[in-house]
Design an enzyme around this catalytic site. Sequence first.
Site, PDB file in Angstrom:
ATOM      1  N   THR A   1      -7.700   1.828   7.253  1.00 15.78           N
ATOM      2  CA  THR A   1      -6.979   1.976   5.991  1.00 15.78           C
ATOM      3  C   THR A   1      -7.560   0.953   5.016  1.00 15.78           C
ATOM      4  O   THR A   1      -8.476   0.195   5.363  1.00 15.78           O
ATOM      5  CB  THR A   1      -5.473   1.702   6.168  1.00 15.78           C
ATOM      6  OG1 THR A   1      -5.285   0.301   6.448  1.00 15.78           O
ATOM      7  CG2 THR A   1      -4.885   2.537   7.300  1.00 15.78           C
TER       8      THR A   1
ATOM      9  N   TYR B   1      -1.282 -13.192   7.100  1.00 21.63           N
ATOM     10  CA  TYR B   1      -0.902 -11.930   7.746  1.00 21.63           C
ATOM     11  C   TYR B   1      -0.403 -12.188   9.165  1.00 21.63           C
ATOM     12  O   TYR B   1       0.594 -11.607   9.594  1.00 21.63           O
ATOM     13  CB  TYR B   1      -2.103 -10.993   7.750  1.00 21.63           C
ATOM     14  CG  TYR B   1      -1.774  -9.563   8.136  1.00 21.63           C
ATOM     15  CD1 TYR B   1      -1.051  -8.737   7.273  1.00 21.63           C
ATOM     16  CD2 TYR B   1      -2.203  -9.033   9.349  1.00 21.63           C
ATOM     17  CE1 TYR B   1      -0.766  -7.421   7.607  1.00 21.63           C
ATOM     18  CE2 TYR B   1      -1.925  -7.715   9.694  1.00 21.63           C
ATOM     19  CZ  TYR B   1      -1.203  -6.917   8.831  1.00 21.63           C
ATOM     20  OH  TYR B   1      -0.918  -5.617   9.170  1.00 21.63           O
TER      21      TYR B   1
END
Length: 261
Positions: free
Chosen positions: A175, A140
């Site tokens: 999230t 990421y």
Amino acid sequence: MIVAITGAARGIGYATAKALKAGGATVVIGDIDEEAVAKAASELGVEGHVLDVTNRASFEVFLEAAGEYDVLINNAGIMPIGPVLEETDADAKRCFDINVHGVMLGTKIALARFVPLGKGHVINIASLAGVLSTPGLALYNGSKAAVLGFTEAARLEVKRHGVEVSAVLPTFTNTELVAGTRSPKGQKNCEPEDIAKAVVNLIAKPRPQVTVPSKLAASVKISGLMPQSVKDAMNRRLGLDTIFLDFDHDARKAYDSRIRS
């Protein structure tokens, strides 16, 4: 104003679509999850389409459906976590296909429309992970660093045409991406609505880059001047050295399964 948003069936994309719709914009959302995007579109009262951001034909069909769009928000992204030696080649390819190639593809298609018009705005949802590397987040980190480099280069190239290209750098946000993880010590996660508000403000007043929350922008700049030993000590104090290595695998199982399917 017409705004097209990718990866908007949930999370930051959904919240951004909701905020823009409330502000009077016409919003068109896309997501690879057919059932989820249909549900989100119905809830929001906007137009929704199935979109694979890694596929040019799919992206072009989505943007054609958006019509005379003024803003493209490249929000779609995934976040595999864990030790780098446990990340598969398939994980790496999928992460970069979606997070990097998807952003590049959407940006290029939108700029092909905006540059001849001499107006338009591309907003790429990056991350503070693009500038602050963290153990267990190698894929990421790498993908978001690439997004930041690409976004800034594209911005510099097209600004003379009157076209805006911006990056948004959220911190930890509640999230599915952070499912099973904990917040850094002493810090509170953002909510998707916080990022949505920043995007709405960015459209109203374009800037090259926005950090959410804004107070972290100065901290990021200062950290770049610190000796590595000091940065390492701070990471240990905040727990950043283990957040993405020591996490709840069961709580993350549904998300991991979805992003790898």
